[in-house]
Each structure stands twice: as structure tokens, then as C-alpha cells.
Motif scaffolding. Structure first.
Motif, mmCIF file in Angstrom:
data_model
loop_
_atom_site.group_PDB
_atom_site.id
_atom_site.type_symbol
_atom_site.label_atom_id
_atom_site.label_comp_id
_atom_site.label_asym_id
_atom_site.label_seq_id
_atom_site.Cartn_x
_atom_site.Cartn_y
_atom_site.Cartn_z
ATOM 1 N N PHE A 220 -1.808 -4.160 -8.844
ATOM 2 C CA PHE A 220 -0.992 -3.311 -8.055
ATOM 3 C C PHE A 220 -1.372 -2.581 -7.204
ATOM 4 C CE2 PHE A 220 2.128 -0.038 -8.363
ATOM 5 C CZ PHE A 220 3.281 -0.731 -8.328
ATOM 6 N N GLU A 221 -0.780 -2.485 -6.268
ATOM 7 C CA GLU A 221 -1.432 -1.657 -4.816
ATOM 8 C C GLU A 221 -0.351 -0.628 -4.279
ATOM 9 O OE1 GLU A 221 -3.052 -4.600 -2.300
ATOM 10 O OE2 GLU A 221 -4.663 -4.758 -3.497
ATOM 11 N N LEU A 222 -0.845 0.408 -4.063
ATOM 12 C CA LEU A 222 0.203 1.282 -3.367
ATOM 13 C C LEU A 222 -0.250 1.534 -1.934
ATOM 14 C CD1 LEU A 222 -0.353 4.152 -6.154
ATOM 15 C CD2 LEU A 222 1.625 2.652 -5.813
ATOM 16 N N ALA A 257 13.824 21.565 -0.892
ATOM 17 C CA ALA A 257 12.446 21.098 -0.494
ATOM 18 C C ALA A 257 11.786 21.999 0.175
ATOM 19 C CB ALA A 257 12.811 19.971 0.872
ATOM 20 N N HIS A 258 12.115 23.202 0.238
ATOM 21 C CA HIS A 258 11.320 24.585 0.598
ATOM 22 C C HIS A 258 10.618 24.151 2.100
ATOM 23 C CE1 HIS A 258 11.615 25.251 -3.892
ATOM 24 N NE2 HIS A 258 11.864 26.413 -3.499
ATOM 25 N N GLY A 259 11.549 23.823 2.825
ATOM 26 C CA GLY A 259 11.077 23.567 4.374
ATOM 27 C C GLY A 259 10.254 22.067 4.458
ATOM 28 N N CYS A 260 10.038 21.556 3.373
ATOM 29 C CA CYS A 260 9.225 20.230 3.671
ATOM 30 C C CYS A 260 10.147 19.178 3.946
ATOM 31 C CB CYS A 260 8.465 19.857 2.552
ATOM 32 S SG CYS A 260 7.759 18.085 2.511
ATOM 33 N N THR A 261 10.010 18.434 5.290
ATOM 34 C CA THR A 261 10.793 17.346 5.557
ATOM 35 C C THR A 261 10.207 15.941 5.381
ATOM 36 O OG1 THR A 261 9.752 17.531 7.716
ATOM 37 C CG2 THR A 261 11.845 18.513 7.469
ATOM 38 N N ALA A 262 8.911 15.989 5.488
ATOM 39 C CA ALA A 262 8.109 14.667 5.282
ATOM 40 C C ALA A 262 7.086 14.823 4.274
ATOM 41 C CB ALA A 262 7.747 13.886 6.640
ATOM 42 N N VAL A 263 6.886 13.753 3.693
ATOM 43 C CA VAL A 263 5.530 13.897 2.514
ATOM 44 C C VAL A 263 4.878 12.438 2.590
ATOM 45 C CG1 VAL A 263 6.495 15.536 0.979
ATOM 46 C CG2 VAL A 263 7.059 12.909 0.669
ATOM 47 N N LEU A 264 3.598 12.516 2.124
ATOM 48 C CA LEU A 264 2.947 11.122 2.272
ATOM 49 C C LEU A 264 3.024 10.676 0.745
ATOM 50 C CD1 LEU A 264 1.186 9.572 4.117
ATOM 51 C CD2 LEU A 264 -0.972 10.790 2.897
ATOM 52 N N ILE A 265 3.842 9.588 0.770
ATOM 53 C CA ILE A 265 3.921 8.874 -0.684
ATOM 54 C C ILE A 265 4.367 7.330 -0.199
ATOM 55 C CG2 ILE A 265 6.226 9.323 -0.741
ATOM 56 C CD1 ILE A 265 5.623 10.198 -3.674
ATOM 57 N N ASP A 266 3.964 6.469 -1.387
ATOM 58 C CA ASP A 266 4.582 5.078 -1.415
ATOM 59 C C ASP A 266 6.039 5.045 -1.324
ATOM 60 O OD1 ASP A 266 5.205 2.320 -1.527
ATOM 61 O OD2 ASP A 266 3.291 1.935 -2.408
ATOM 62 N N GLU A 267 6.743 5.106 -0.399
ATOM 63 C CA GLU A 267 8.238 5.293 -0.362
ATOM 64 C C GLU A 267 8.940 4.261 -1.267
ATOM 65 O OE1 GLU A 267 10.070 5.712 3.242
ATOM 66 O OE2 GLU A 267 12.163 5.975 2.585
ATOM 67 N N LEU A 268 8.526 2.767 -0.977
ATOM 68 C CA LEU A 268 9.251 1.738 -1.734
ATOM 69 C C LEU A 268 9.151 2.037 -3.175
ATOM 70 C CD1 LEU A 268 10.011 -1.049 -0.860
ATOM 71 C CD2 LEU A 268 7.915 -1.917 -1.545
ATOM 72 N N ARG A 269 7.792 2.538 -3.674
ATOM 73 C CA ARG A 269 7.689 2.701 -5.010
ATOM 74 C C ARG A 269 8.452 3.703 -5.676
ATOM 75 N NH1 ARG A 269 6.715 -2.222 -6.659
ATOM 76 N NH2 ARG A 269 4.831 -3.223 -5.885
ATOM 77 N N GLN A 470 -3.775 -6.089 -0.650
ATOM 78 C CA GLN A 470 -4.941 -5.351 -0.018
ATOM 79 C C GLN A 470 -5.405 -6.342 0.923
ATOM 80 O OE1 GLN A 470 -4.474 -2.146 0.102
ATOM 81 N NE2 GLN A 470 -5.877 -2.238 1.922
ATOM 82 N N ASP A 471 -5.751 -7.669 0.090
ATOM 83 C CA ASP A 471 -6.712 -8.460 0.848
ATOM 84 C C ASP A 471 -5.753 -9.236 2.252
ATOM 85 O OD1 ASP A 471 -8.555 -10.580 1.253
ATOM 86 O OD2 ASP A 471 -7.182 -12.164 0.714
ATOM 87 N N VAL A 472 -4.539 -9.327 1.833
ATOM 88 C CA VAL A 472 -3.627 -9.908 2.924
ATOM 89 C C VAL A 472 -3.384 -8.820 3.934
ATOM 90 C CG1 VAL A 472 -1.386 -10.898 3.821
ATOM 91 C CG2 VAL A 472 -2.672 -11.580 1.629
ATOM 92 N N LEU A 473 -3.271 -7.631 3.565
ATOM 93 C CA LEU A 473 -3.230 -6.765 4.560
ATOM 94 C C LEU A 473 -4.290 -6.406 5.560
ATOM 95 C CD1 LEU A 473 -1.400 -3.879 2.373
ATOM 96 C CD2 LEU A 473 -0.269 -4.926 4.431
ATOM 97 N N GLU A 474 -5.333 -6.398 4.724
ATOM 98 C CA GLU A 474 -6.709 -6.155 5.574
ATOM 99 C C GLU A 474 -6.933 -7.419 6.664
ATOM 100 O OE1 GLU A 474 -9.924 -4.259 6.644
ATOM 101 O OE2 GLU A 474 -8.009 -3.390 5.592
ATOM 102 N N ARG A 475 -6.689 -8.536 5.881
ATOM 103 C CA ARG A 475 -7.138 -9.896 6.869
ATOM 104 C C ARG A 475 -6.108 -9.801 8.111
ATOM 105 N NH1 ARG A 475 -5.528 -14.637 5.218
ATOM 106 N NH2 ARG A 475 -4.747 -14.115 2.970
ATOM 107 N N SER A 476 -4.800 -9.100 7.918
ATOM 108 C CA SER A 476 -3.972 -9.191 9.222
ATOM 109 C C SER A 476 -4.288 -8.089 10.295
ATOM 110 C CB SER A 476 -2.618 -8.956 8.385
ATOM 111 O OG SER A 476 -2.394 -7.521 8.216
ATOM 112 N N ARG A 477 -4.903 -6.777 9.521
ATOM 113 C CA ARG A 477 -5.188 -5.770 10.304
ATOM 114 C C ARG A 477 -6.553 -6.344 11.272
ATOM 115 N NH1 ARG A 477 -8.801 -2.107 10.627
ATOM 116 N NH2 ARG A 477 -9.771 -2.778 8.665
ATOM 117 N N ARG A 478 -7.411 -6.836 10.321
ATOM 118 C CA ARG A 478 -8.743 -7.319 11.236
ATOM 119 C C ARG A 478 -8.499 -8.244 12.396
ATOM 120 N NH1 ARG A 478 -11.430 -7.435 6.197
ATOM 121 N NH2 ARG A 478 -11.265 -9.660 6.239
#
Lengths: 509, 156
Positions: A220-222, A257-269, A470-478
Motif C-alpha cells: 500500500f502506498e501513499l 479550518a482556522h485560516g487553512c485552505t490547503a494541506v498536504l495529504i493523500d487526498e484520494l485516501r 511506487q515502482d511504476v510511478l518512478e519508472r514513468s518519472r525517470r
């Protein structure tokens, strides 16, 4: 000095001690201040210290001040001599008599050793019995566990057969209906809606089973990314608005949200977990309300989902987060949703728990996950999609025309090829965007990506795959891909990717 | 040297005094006496080691053997946890006979890793009341000298 020089009482004592097997080794006589006056001080540990006060230094008896005499049996020195030691007090003198007991020592040792060996063997047997008992207990427990697991799996397979069978029957039935002579456009439209619903349900089932397998196999990857909180909450509000109105259930959504509009998170999950919680709440609630309260504070995102449904007994709560831990109510689904959701929440670094529930009192769940704020995130204004020329490279004969159709609906000019040798690399100008499947039969899509990156340096390369490892993502990026799109392709996601491509193109210009 | 039978008291003395080890188990009868001169930072000392036959509880002759004791080396076998409990009881009995004495605890046979059954908590617990405690091996010599020298340093 010999034994005959001893006082009578000492002689009697010695006679009682000495037998055929026991003879006197030596006799030391010490005066009142502890100095050896007779006997060889060098024998058997007796010695005179410099100050004359320590008389038996090697025996460690120099400090003993025993006015009533002393008896020590079986004293063995480093040289192997073994004796019983008797100290007699006579007329201010101390008489030390050493009686040889080497023979009896050996006999006693043999008997003692046999006894000790027997006890050691007994201890060893007891230990083995203990280990066997522990192993037996562990085996019984794992056997019980296996039996329970097998039962749950059998139940899971039975349920899956039903779960898959129902939408598949519906899809096939409606497709036949659409194909039947005399079907009106209205009927076909209704059938199409039913087919879409059935396929969406099938997709959800497949995703659940796949997620569980990925989690169990540690695959499982995030993929954390910038996520607009207000937008996501609005989506949920819209998504369940129709259902709540139709069923007369109040649907309350709030964001603090106390002024927060954007956060860093795996949105899909994150969406997956919340959709599961909200979906369950609507599934089990027939009247009253369902509420989603989202709060962001200090890099922690908490989402509370509550309902006025039937609630759960303590027994149901106990198995709530276990695999296949379906509630007793007869509803659709694999029964994996909550266990997967909790597992995902924990992988993100947070937790999912039931805050409260009771029969007839509804339920309240709380999700808490770390969500660092992203400062300076771009306002998510939908960019105007300029007409772009897009090349699709995919060997699937069904997907290729589908992608072309979606792209054309989005206002693009799209062409598609199935193989690498069909790509006209010399076309001028080259396409603005190329969508390349990562699995083209025997050919790895990254080979095509590399070729396109060299031939068309300014082309926006979009890798496509059903495998998000992660393997497929990395191969496509490279290989030079600018972005990655997960199959099945959602028109919205494709549109977003094209917007990003257009923005980059404008930036370059 | 106090402790249950077959925990390795004689082997520990043999390692400390003669720097030697024998695989053969030879039960001690009565008491075996050895001496070893030791050099401490500020003085020289001759240790007279009384290695008592292992028994639990201490037998009737124990008090005679214990008279004149300046310090106690309490030994248990790490592969037989019950010998640690026995060691505690022996120590308690010895204290009732001769009063409190500086004591070090040696959990012996540390070389038998696969059969080791005492826990780090046992060592920690022993350190709460003894001068110190070690997992020792008469076979390899691990911590043997540390234990005897620590006790020697604490004795008058």
C-alpha cells in the motif's frame, strides 16, 4: 607434640573421631594469643602472619573468635586434601585437629552427584513438559484462529459472490435490454444510468478487495499532494445532497479550518475514508440526520461523522474494525470498508475510532490525521481549457477510442495509436500532450516516454496505468513523464491534467 | 559462594583463581577453599574463597561454614530460572544467620544463549538490592573478574 600430650578430654574427643578410615593428618596447638606453638604452620592452610595474630589465613579462619570450639566437615583445600577440622579449646589453648576424610568425601560425592543429576534430569523433564504444554496451547490457539479465519473467509467469498453477482446481472440485463429491438430512447437512457450505477458499484467492490490485499501484502502506498479542504468538503456536501433530500434525512456539513485552505495529504485516501464513513451513515440511517464536522488545527485534521441511525450493540462494536466485521444489518458491501479505512488512517499516521454508539442512539466516528498546512498554494480557479492536440498511445481497443472521445468532449483534437511504430515522430508541430499507457503488451511504456521526451522536448507527457505502485510511478518519472494518471480514467482528472499542461505551456511561452 | 547445586560456583572460582574451565560437573562436598591475591587500586588483598556445596535450603552445617564471611557471591543458573529464586532464599537465610554482608549476584552460564531463560528484568531487580549483578560465563570468563573485584573492593 603427639596426641598423647593432649589433655584427656581432647584425647577422648579425638578417639571418637578417628576410626580405621579416618586418621589424624596433623595437630596444631596455638597459645592464647593465637600463635602456633606446635605443628608445622606450613601445612593445610595454617600460617603465622607477620603480626602473629592470623593463624589460619588460607582457611580464612583467622578472624574467628569462637570460644566454644568449631567443627567443619569436609573442608577441601586447593591441593586436594580433604579433612574435617576440629577446634578444641583447652586451658587457653586452641587445638586444631585435622582428620582425613578423603575416602568418605568420595563416597558422599558420588551419592550427592547421583542425587543432583537426578534432580537436574527432573528439572529438564519439567521444562520440556512446560514447553510442550505451551506449544500445545499455542497450536490450539492458532488452530482456533485459523478456523475462525477460514469461516470468515468462506463467509466473505459467499458475500462477494452475491455482491458481484447482483450488479453484474443488472449490467448484463440492462445491456441486453438496450440492445433489444423496440427499446425506446427513454428506456435506453434509464438502462444506461443503471449500467453506470452497477459498474460504479463493481469498481468500488474491486477497489475494496484490492486495497485489503495491498494492505495485507504491504504494497500500500501513499501519495500526499496539495489538497484544498473547502473544495473537498463542498464535494461531499454536493455528493450526498440528492440522497438526503430524496430520503428526507438532514445532511449537515461544516468546516472549521482556522485560516487553512490547503494541506498536504493523500487526498484520494482521505476521501476514501470519509466516503466510507458518510456512506455507512447514510446506508444505516432511515430518518433524522447525518453530519460531517471537519476541523483543522495545528497540522491536525479531524473529521467527525455522526448519524441518528440504529447504533450498535457492544458485541457489534467489538468486531466493528475487524476484517469482514459487518454489522448485523442486512446491507450491501464487502464488510471490509471500516477495517481498510482504519488501516489507511493508521498508515497516514492518524487513527479512526468509534467515539460513541448505542442501540437506538446512532453512532459517532472520529478520524484524526496529520495534515501539514501548505502556504501559498495557488487558488484553485479552473483554468480555461485551450484546445490542445493530444496523442493517445494505448493498445486496448476499447479504452483507446474511449480516451479519444473524452478528449474530444473536453475540446481537444485527439489522435490515437496502439503501437510505438505507429507514432509519427517527425510530425511538425508535435502534439501538445501525449497520453501513454505504461503497459503496452510486451512493451514497457517507459520506452515510448523516453523516445517522446527526446523527440518532442516541449510535449507534456502523461503516463497512464492501473498500477499506482511506487515502482511504476518512478519508472514513468525517470522516463520523462510530467504527470501520472490512474486508470480507470476519470474525465475530471484528465481535464485537470490538461489544464496543468496548458498552464505549463503558457508559462514556457 | 552461595547458590543452588550445579549453577557453576566451583567453575566460577576455578575461572577466577586458575583461569581455567572444565566441562565435567563435579559436585562439591562440604566446602572447597581457594585463595587469590587481588590488587585493588588502593590496597592488596588476599581473597579466601569458600565455595559451599550447593543446597537449598542451607543445610545444618551452613552456619559453621558462614562464620567469618566478609562478602557473598550469590550464584544462579540463567538457564534454570528457579535457581534465581533459590539463590534469593539462600541469601535471605544466610543473612538471618550472619547478618547483612556485601553481596554480588552472578547469573551464570551466559554462553548457553539458546537455553537462556532469565530476563533483563531479573538482572535489574538483583541490582536493586545487591552491590551489582552480572550475566557471567565461567566458560568464556565474561564478567567473572568484574564480579569478584567489585566484591573485594567493598569488603573491609
Amino acid at each position: 607434640m603427639s596426641a598423647a600430650d593432649l589433655p584427656v578430654s581432647a584425647q577422648r574427643y579425638l578417639l571418637a573421631q578417628l576410626t580405621n578410615q579416618r586418621h589424624m593428618l596433623c595437630l596444631h596447638v596455638l597459645n592464647g594469643v593465637g600463635t602456633v606453638v606446635s605443628g608445622d604452620p606450613a601445612h593445610f592452610g595454617f600460617a603465622v602472619a607477620d603480626d602473629g595474630s592470623v593463624v589460619t589465613s588460607d582457611l580464612g579462619l583467622g578472624v574467628v573468635d569462637n570460644r566454644h570450639g568449631l567443627q567443619l566437615s569436609h573442608v577441601q583445600l586447593g591441593d586436594g586434601a580433604c579433612f574435617d577440622l576440629h577446634q578444641l579449646i583447652e586451658d587457653e589453648r586452641r587445638l586444631w585437629v585435622l582428620v582425613d576424610v578423603s575416602d568418605s568425601r568420595d563416597e558422599i560425592r558420588q551419592a550427592q552427584q547421583r542425587s543432583n543429576d537426578a534432580r537436574l534430569r527432573l528439572d529438564e523433564l519439567s521444562e520440556r513438559e512446560r514447553l510442550l504444554h505451551a506449544e500445545h496451547q499455542a497450536l490450539r490457539e492458532s488452530s482456533d484462529q485459523l478456523r475462525r479465519h477460514q469461516h470468515m473467509q468462506a463467509e466473505f467469498v459467499r458475500r462477494l459472490s452475491h455482491e458481484f453477482g447482483t450488479p453484474i446481472s443488472a449490467v448484463l440485463g440492462h445491456l441486453n435490454l438496450m440492445d433489444a429491438p423496440g427499446t425506446t430512447v427513454d428506456q435506453a437512457q434509464r438502462s444506461l444510468t443503471a449500467v453506470r450505477r452497477g459498474v460504479a458499484h463493481l469498481r468500488q467492490l474491486v477497489e475494496s478487495v484490492l486495497d485489503q490485499a495491498r494492505l495485507q501484502n504491504n504494497q500500500f502506498e501513499l501519495h500526499p499532494a496539495v489538497t484544498n479542504l473547502a473544495e473537498m468538503i463542498d464535494d461531499f456536501r454536493e455528493l450526498y445532497l440528492g440522497s438526503s433530500l430524496q430520503r428526507g434525512i438532514a445532511w449537515r456539513v461544516s468546516l472549521e479550518a482556522h485560516g487553512c485552505t490547503a494541506v498536504l495529504i493523500d487526498e484520494l485516501r482521505l476521501r476514501q475514508i470519509l466516503l466510507n464513513l458518510i456512506g455507512n451513515a447514510f446506508k444505516f440511517t432511515n430518518q433524522g440526520q447525518v453530519a460531517l464536522k471537519v476541523r483543522w488545527h495545528d497540522a491536525l485534521l479531524s473529521a467527525e461523522v455522526s448519524d441518528s441511525g440504529p447504533g450498535m450493540s457492544e458485541t457489534e462494536q467489538a468486531r466493528l474494525f475487524s476484517d469482514y466485521g459487518r454489522s448485523s444489518q442486512s446491507v450491501r458491501g464487502t464488510g471490509l470498508g471500516l477495517s481498510i479505512s482504519r488501516e489507511i488512517a493508521q498508515r497516514i499516521g492518524g487513527n479512526l475510532r468509534l467515539l460513541e454508539s448505542a442501540p437506538g442512539q446512532g453512532s459517532r466516528f472520529l478520524l484524526e490525521v496529520p495534515a501539514p498546512i501548505v502556504h501559498g498554494a495557488p487558488e484553485d480557479q479552473p483554468a480555461e481549457l485551450v484546445a490542445q492536440r493530444v496523442l493517445v498511445v494505448d493498445d486496448d481497443d476499447d479504452l483507446r477510442p474511449l480516451l479519444v472521445a473524452i478528449l474530444e468532449q473536453l475540446g481537444c483534437s485527439a489522435t490515437a495509436v496502439a503501437r510505438m511504430d505507429e507514432i509519427a515522430l517527425d510530425q511538425n508541430p508535435p502534439p501538445d500532450v501525449a497520453v501513454v499507457d505504461m503497459h503496452l503488451g510486451q512493451l514497457d511504456g517507459s520506452v515510448i516516454l523516453q523516445q517522446l521526451r527526446v523527440s518532442w522536448p516541449d510535449c507534456y507527457l502523461l503516463a497512464l496505468s492501473a498500477d499506482s505502485s511506487q515502482d511504476v510511478l518512478e519508472r514513468s518519472r525517470r522516463a520523462g513523464a510530467d504527470s501520472f494518471l490512474l486508470k480507470p480514467v476519470e474525465p475530471g482528472a484528465l481535464s485537470l491534467a490538461l489544464q496543468v499542461a496548458a498552464q505549463r505551456s503558457e508559462g514556457n511561452a | 559462594m552461595l547458590g543452588d547445586f550445579a549453577v557453576g560456583k566451583t567453575s566460577l572460582v576455578n575461572r577466577f583463581v586458575n583461569n581455567a574451565f572444565s566441562e565435567r560437573y563435579l559436585s562439591t562436598v562440604g566446602v572447597k577453599i581457594d585463595t587469590k591475591p587481588v590488587q585493588l587500586p588502593n590496597r592488596q588483598l588476599k581473597l579466601v574463597l569458600w565455595d559451599l556445596a550447593g543446597s537449598e535450603p542451607l543445610n545444618g552445617a551452613a552456619k559453621s561454614y558462614l562464620v567469618g564471611t566478609h562478602g557473598i557471591v550469590l550464584v544462579a543458573d540463567g538457564t534454570r530460572p528457579q535457581t534465581l529464586d533459590a539463590a534469593m532464599r539462600i541469601h535471605e537465610h544466610a543473612e538471618t544467620l550472619i547478618g547483612a554482608r556485601p553481596t554480588v549476584v552472578l547469573i551464570n552460564k551466559a554462553d548457553l544463549e539458546s537455553q537462556w531463560r532469565t530476563t533483563p528484568a531479573d538482572l535489574h531487580n538483583a541490582r536493586q538490592w545487591a552491590l551489582n549483578a552480572w550475566e557471567t560465563s565461567a566458560l568464556t570468563g565474561a564478567h567473572v573478574e568484574d564480579a569478584f573485584l567489585t566484591l573485594a573492593g567493598a569488603m573491609p
